[in-house]
Enzyme design. Structure first.
Site, mmCIF file in Angstrom:
data_model
loop_
_atom_site.group_PDB
_atom_site.id
_atom_site.type_symbol
_atom_site.label_atom_id
_atom_site.label_comp_id
_atom_site.label_asym_id
_atom_site.label_seq_id
_atom_site.Cartn_x
_atom_site.Cartn_y
_atom_site.Cartn_z
ATOM 1 N N ARG A 105 -8.959 104.859 28.409
ATOM 2 C CA ARG A 105 -8.215 106.100 28.155
ATOM 3 C C ARG A 105 -8.390 106.521 26.701
ATOM 4 O O ARG A 105 -8.983 105.798 25.913
ATOM 5 C CB ARG A 105 -6.735 105.913 28.510
ATOM 6 C CG ARG A 105 -6.035 104.841 27.696
ATOM 7 C CD ARG A 105 -4.551 104.733 28.074
ATOM 8 N NE ARG A 105 -3.956 103.573 27.433
ATOM 9 C CZ ARG A 105 -2.692 103.201 27.605
ATOM 10 N NH1 ARG A 105 -1.895 103.871 28.407
ATOM 11 N NH2 ARG A 105 -2.220 102.140 26.986
ATOM 12 N N GLU A 144 1.037 108.871 23.464
ATOM 13 C CA GLU A 144 0.773 107.955 22.351
ATOM 14 C C GLU A 144 -0.450 108.328 21.520
ATOM 15 O O GLU A 144 -1.468 107.620 21.535
ATOM 16 C CB GLU A 144 0.633 106.515 22.850
ATOM 17 C CG GLU A 144 1.937 105.929 23.332
ATOM 18 C CD GLU A 144 1.858 104.428 23.576
ATOM 19 O OE1 GLU A 144 0.743 103.902 23.728
ATOM 20 O OE2 GLU A 144 2.909 103.787 23.604
ATOM 21 N N GLU A 315 9.447 104.548 26.378
ATOM 22 C CA GLU A 315 9.001 103.384 27.141
ATOM 23 C C GLU A 315 9.675 102.149 26.553
ATOM 24 O O GLU A 315 9.496 101.835 25.380
ATOM 25 C CB GLU A 315 7.478 103.224 27.047
ATOM 26 C CG GLU A 315 6.716 104.400 27.616
ATOM 27 C CD GLU A 315 5.198 104.228 27.513
ATOM 28 O OE1 GLU A 315 4.726 103.110 27.210
ATOM 29 O OE2 GLU A 315 4.486 105.222 27.708
ATOM 30 N N MET A 365 -0.829 92.907 35.048
ATOM 31 C CA MET A 365 0.014 91.789 34.595
ATOM 32 C C MET A 365 1.237 92.270 33.794
ATOM 33 O O MET A 365 1.961 91.467 33.215
ATOM 34 C CB MET A 365 -0.809 90.830 33.726
ATOM 35 C CG MET A 365 -1.917 90.107 34.465
ATOM 36 S SD MET A 365 -1.283 89.076 35.819
ATOM 37 C CE MET A 365 -0.481 87.768 34.893
ATOM 38 N N HIS A 366 1.440 93.576 33.747
ATOM 39 C CA HIS A 366 2.552 94.151 32.974
ATOM 40 C C HIS A 366 3.760 94.351 33.883
ATOM 41 O O HIS A 366 3.686 95.072 34.871
ATOM 42 C CB HIS A 366 2.088 95.492 32.393
ATOM 43 C CG HIS A 366 2.998 96.079 31.357
ATOM 44 N ND1 HIS A 366 4.313 96.416 31.602
ATOM 45 C CD2 HIS A 366 2.772 96.382 30.055
ATOM 46 C CE1 HIS A 366 4.844 96.916 30.502
ATOM 47 N NE2 HIS A 366 3.939 96.898 29.546
HETATM 48 C C1 GAL Z 1 2.022 101.988 26.133
HETATM 49 C C2 GAL Z 1 1.432 103.111 26.968
HETATM 50 C C3 GAL Z 1 1.659 102.896 28.435
HETATM 51 C C4 GAL Z 1 1.341 101.471 28.802
HETATM 52 C C5 GAL Z 1 2.183 100.545 27.980
HETATM 53 C C6 GAL Z 1 1.979 99.090 28.310
HETATM 54 O O1 GAL Z 1 1.368 101.857 24.929
HETATM 55 O O2 GAL Z 1 1.951 104.361 26.612
HETATM 56 O O3 GAL Z 1 0.854 103.780 29.174
HETATM 57 O O4 GAL Z 1 -0.011 101.243 28.587
HETATM 58 O O5 GAL Z 1 1.868 100.730 26.631
HETATM 59 O O6 GAL Z 1 2.770 98.256 27.509
#
Ligand code: GAL
Length: 645
Positions: A105, A144, A315, A365-366
């Site tokens: 991305r 971001e 987030e 894995m997140h």
């Molecule tokens: C952020 C991002 C998300 C996802 C997340 C994972 O940096 O905006 O799309 O990748 O991290 O921790």
């Protein structure tokens, strides 16, 4: 102010027949906001010019019908594959001259005019379609800016745009040569089109050239974002937001923030502790599953300033992430603690990333609030607990703190360009001051260097601000506040010259920097009475009163009634002393905190936050491990205790 929970959702990742249940489950978990669409461009426009948005219409309908408020995004962080085929030179180019390929991305260069038009076009399409949709109550631009080192690009379009930027700024090439000092090493140019980007030079490029390029790179982000906000404003009156990051300083967030209504940021405390923070092994072990006790708070305070008072966590880490070298799980209680801490700093919304863990691709894995197979993950209960605490508290508004801390993005660019000592890092310096203030039990407001009204502050700390407008120093004094400047404050001009008046270039301060030395970690200097001058030591002279000095040596801290100058990079013990002296002088009440325990005043409430894995006694009350105790009039009125301790 009203404070609510949110979540990030990807309808395009899941079969449509589970959207209704997902939406109902979100509402049942106490969630009010849902962010969608930031990575969905390839599903919105699989073929150039042919839009397929009906699925998105339905997703918004389903979420809205469940009572959720939608944050709609512009999908420009993930241009589809065909876009790169259409504009092969739209990708950013790294320092070594290599193009950054498609397959993840953020594969675009902010300076590419063709991509900027495409981004305006897709923004226009979603703005027209959803601008008046009653369920779309806020907007996020892109995703971001700066993630994956994508601000600085050494591409051909960046070079051409930089030449135009230089012409605009300096007018004539002779003026640019003078401003940069290009006579040194015969670096003079004869026309703007000879100016290259400052990579791949034989040895270090001219710092003035690098700093100008850094300013240009930041301006490109501002301009890119503004193309989107200008379009969105024509179609919606909903607030516009961007989700910034932790310790990403490559563009001036205050400048981007001017075109937005709310700042937000993405908070991943455990990932940051391991890969974005200098700390001892002992500190990293102690807070391995909790994150650093000051890192989140710092960014909350920073983004409150960037958002002109309005800010969210867009987030929030809900469990282990996937991207740090190691990815431990949060201790029970921590997801709730991080959320409540954000609310204590005045967040309007804390939104979890993400609703359900993806079973495919890079982030499988997140953790999410749900496991990939749809069961509740541990974060879900914590979100519910946050909702319960919030519901039990009266609404509050952020109050101004006694102490302000200036944060200046351009100073980071300057000191990265010429650190002069391996340990000199702007963020590290400012963050070490912030930590010192918080160890003293203080709430802190972070402010931009353009602030000219400091009314209400008793003290203003401005370490490391490379170039200072004298009006800022006067404004601090006019407010009756004690200004604490240095090290390295007022040290260069905007074009990276040593100021003609010498250092520090600060009005009304009878202090002169005679000589500067940087020191390896094993050569720190003992300060009389305790603490060390580390990394950096300026030899000071002048008529101002000496307030601290090196053991058997010269001054470390000097100053008059309302402005002090610190000549060294303090270790923690020295910061504690400087903070105590400044607060004492300025009439700020302090209350020294135990390690891992922090306080934050929020309206009439005081939140005591315990990052330790064991409980703490504060003012005679037990604060749970990985928990929060909320006080009103010195009496505990709410607690969050999910730990097993
Ligand atoms: C952020 C991002 C998300 C996802 C997340 C994972 O940096 O905006 O799309 O990748 O991290 O921790």
């Amino acid at each position: 102010m009203k404070q609510e929970l949110g979540v990030c959702y990807y309808p395009e990742h899941w079969p449509e027949d589970i959207w209704v249940k997902d939406a109902a489950d979100m509402v049942a978990a106490g969630i009010s906001w849902v962010r969608i669409g930031e990575f969905a461009w390839s599903r919105m426009e699989a073929v150039p010019g042919i839009l397929t948005l009906e699925w998105l219409d339905r997703a918004i309908d389903v979420l809205g019908a469940a009572g959720l408020k939608v944050v709609m995004c512009t999908a420009t962080a993930t241009p589809p594959r065909w876009m790169v085929d259409k504009h092969p030179d739209m990708v950013a180019v790294d320092e070594n001259g290599n193009p950054r390929k498609f397959g993840s991305r953020r594969h675009y260069c902010f300076s590419h005019a063709g991509f900027r038009e495409e981004s305006a076009r897709i923004t226009q399409i979603v703005a027209e379609r959803y601008g008046k949709n009653p369920h779309v109550v806020a907007w996020q631009t892109d995703n971001e800016y700066g993630c994956h080192d994508t601000i600085i690009s050494y591409s051909e379009p960046a070079k051409v745009a930089f030449q135009a930027w230089c012409k605009e700024r300096y007018g004539t090439v002779e003026a640019l040569n003078d401003a940069w000092g290009n006579i040194f090493w015969s670096m003079e140019y004869y026309s703007f089109d000879q100016i290259e980007l400052p990579n791949l030079t034989v040895t270090e490029p001219n710092p003035a050239h690098v700093l100008a390029f850094r300013r240009f790179s930041s301006d490109q982000v501002v301009a890119f974002n503004k193309v989107q906000t200008d379009i969105l404003r024509l179609h919606t009156s909903a607030p516009l937001i961007h989700n910034y990051m932790g310790r990403i300083l490559e563009f001036d967030h205050f400048d981007v923030g001017k075109d937005l209504d709310i700042a937000s940021w993405d908070s991943y405390p455990i990932g940051f502790l391991s890969d974005r923070l200098e700390a001892t092994d002992e500190h990293k072990a102690r807070f391995l599953r909790q994150g650093d006790p000051d890192m989140q708070a710092f960014h909350h305070d920073l983004y409150r300033a960037v958002g002109k008072g309005r800010w969210w966590v867009m987030e929030q880490q809900p469990g282990p992430v996937n991207w740090a070298p190691y990815n431990p799980a949060p201790l029970p209680g921590m997801v709730a603690l991080w959320s409540l801490e954000a609310f204590a700093h005045g967040a309007e919304v804390v939104s979890y990333f993400r609703w359900r863990q993806a079973p495919f691709a890079q982030e499988q894995m997140h953790a999410g609030l749900q496991t990939p197979d749809g069961f509740e993950a541990p974060g879900m209960d914590e979100a519910r607990a946050v909702g319960a605490v919030l519901a039990s508290l009266k609404e509050q508004d952020t109050k101004q703190a006694d102490v302000a801390l200036v944060f200046d993005y351009a100073s980071d660019w300057a000191w990265q360009t010429q650190p002069q000592g391996a340990g000199f890092d702007y963020f590290r310096l400012v963050f070490s001051a912030y930590r010192g203030l918080r160890r003293a039990g203080l709430s802190v407001d972070i402010v931009s260097p353009d602030t000219r009204d400091f009314t209400g502050y008793k003290s203003v700390f401005a370490p490391g601000v490379a170039t200072v407008d004298p009006a800022m120093v006067e404004a601090v004094s006019d407010a009756g506040a004690l200004g604490l400047y240095g090290p390295r404050t007022g040290a260069i001009t905007e074009d990276f010259f040593i100021p003609a008046a010498g250092r520090p270039d600060l009005p009304g301060l009878d202090v002169r920097v005679e000589l500067i030395e940087s020191l390896p970690p094993n050569a720190s200097m003992q300060v009389a009475g305790g603490g060390m001058a580390a990394h950096w030591h300026e030899r000071l002279s002048g008529g101002a009163k000496v307030r601290l000095h090196v053991q058997d040596g010269g001054p470390v801290l000097m100053g008059h009634e309302d402005r002090w100058y610190l000549g060294s990079f303090p270790d923690d013990e020295l910061w504690d002393r400087v903070v105590a002296m400044a607060c004492d002088h300025a009439g700020v009440a302090t209350s020294p905190m135990q390690e891992g325990v922090r306080k934050r005043q929020f309206g009439e409430l005081e939140f005591v936050i315990n990052y330790n894995s064991f409980s703490a006694i504060v003012d005679g009350h037990r604060v749970p491990a990985c928990g929060v105790l909320v006080f009103e009039d010195d009496e505990p009125i709410a607690a969050c205790d999910l730990s097993t301790d």
